[in-house]
Design an enzyme around this catalytic site. Structure first.
Site, mmCIF file in Angstrom:
data_model
loop_
_atom_site.group_PDB
_atom_site.id
_atom_site.type_symbol
_atom_site.label_atom_id
_atom_site.label_comp_id
_atom_site.label_asym_id
_atom_site.label_seq_id
_atom_site.Cartn_x
_atom_site.Cartn_y
_atom_site.Cartn_z
ATOM 1 N N SER A 1 0.922 -1.180 -0.195
ATOM 2 C CA SER A 1 -0.163 -0.067 -0.059
ATOM 3 C C SER A 1 0.888 1.333 -0.078
ATOM 4 C CB SER A 1 -0.783 0.092 1.175
ATOM 5 O OG SER A 1 -0.219 0.332 2.401
ATOM 6 N N SER B 1 0.714 3.800 2.239
ATOM 7 C CA SER B 1 0.626 4.397 3.387
ATOM 8 C C SER B 1 2.155 4.878 4.176
ATOM 9 C CB SER B 1 0.203 3.562 4.493
ATOM 10 O OG SER B 1 1.192 2.445 4.873
ATOM 11 N N LYS C 1 5.269 0.757 9.509
ATOM 12 C CA LYS C 1 4.951 2.263 9.990
ATOM 13 C C LYS C 1 6.144 2.785 10.638
ATOM 14 C CE LYS C 1 0.559 1.563 8.885
ATOM 15 N NZ LYS C 1 -0.034 2.180 7.515
ATOM 16 N N SER D 1 -3.145 6.672 5.838
ATOM 17 C CA SER D 1 -2.683 5.941 6.403
ATOM 18 C C SER D 1 -3.279 5.306 7.685
ATOM 19 C CB SER D 1 -0.976 6.284 7.065
ATOM 20 O OG SER D 1 -0.597 5.218 7.751
#
Length: 267
Positions: free
Chosen positions: A87, A89, A144, A228
């Site tokens: 993705s 994010s 993250k 995100s």
């Protein structure tokens, strides 16, 4: 599918068959050969000897694959593991289709499948790009940036991140960058780590009142701040869910030919 579980099962099964052959089946085959040779005065021809000593196919495959599977298990569980970014994010730091390497011993060694940490090394630091098992669905891995450490107070308002009451410094680099013309490209100083983030000036984005990170937990955010799914929505990352620290991009593949022009360290 839990690849770690399948790998552990494959190693255990092939290892057990290989050990069974070494300790019991192989001596039995040699015993049959010795008995057959003692029963004839002319000796056995080569095909007969080969037939009596021949390993059944499960043993042959186990002997061949066990060392390879064991090395893969050790490397993947305790040294480095590859992941693909699914993705956006973490844009602009990581793009969809980037293949990354994750240091599995940076935050301590963990047993595969059960994820129990049996050797402590270091703890995550503010600014690290961390891979972890999603608290709400542990079979799914998330990536993250670590923003809050245990005991930190975190607040996010008006696209400004505050850590322990202090605003995190960010500098405008470019308005409407080529790869994402609807966003602002900014440089953020998070701890000792300087990295780029995206903000969308047309989207108010999420607002978050001040929270305190509990002991044994971490607060994470994506670098693509307005796109995100991170700790602002679902909470903290337990220490037990940590997988490792992402440290390099080694390949990019978006469905065409793989590209190695984007090989780089992850900051």
């Amino acid at each position: 599918m839990d690849f770690s579980l399948l790998l552990v099962i494959a190693v255990a099964l092939s290892g057990a068959i290989y050990l069974l052959d070494v300790l019991w089946l192989r001596p039995k085959r040699r015993e049959r050969l010795a008995t057959a040779e003692a029963a004839t005065t002319e000796g056995l021809d080569a095909p007969t000897r080969e037939k009596l000593l021949k390993e059944p196919w499960p043993i042959d495959y186990s002997r061949s694959f066990f060392p390879v599977l064991l090395v893969v298990l050790v490397v993947r569980s305790f040294i480095v593991e590859p992941f693909q970014i699914p993705s956006g994010s973490m844009k602009p730091t990581l793009e969809v289709g980037d293949f990354i390497l994750v240091n599995k011993f940076a935050y301590g060694l963990r047993l595969p499948v059960v994820h129990h940490r049996f050797l402590e090394v270091d703890d995550p630091e503010r600014g690290d790009v961390m891979v972890f098992r999603f608290p709400e669905e542990p079979a799914v891995n998330f990536i993250k940036r670590v923003v809050g450490l245990p005991g930190d107070s975190i607040r996010y308002e008006g696209k400004q991140l505050y850590v322990n009451g202090e605003p995190i410094t960010k500098t405008l680099i470019e308005e409407g960058p080529e790869l994402s013309p609807q966003q602002l490209l900014l440089e953020e100083q998070l701890g000792s780590v300087s990295h780029y983030i995206y903000n969308n000036p047309r989207d108010p984005g999420p607002q978050m009142r001040e929270v305190v990170v509990p002991d044994g937990h971490y607060f994470t955010m994506g670098d693509n701040r307005d796109h995100s799914n991170d700790s602002r929505y679902w909470g903290f990352v337990p220490e037990d869910n940590i997988v490792g620290r992402a440290f390099a991009v080694w390949m990019h593949w978006d469905g065409g030919l793989p590209s190695f022009t984007s090989v780089r360290r992850i900051e």
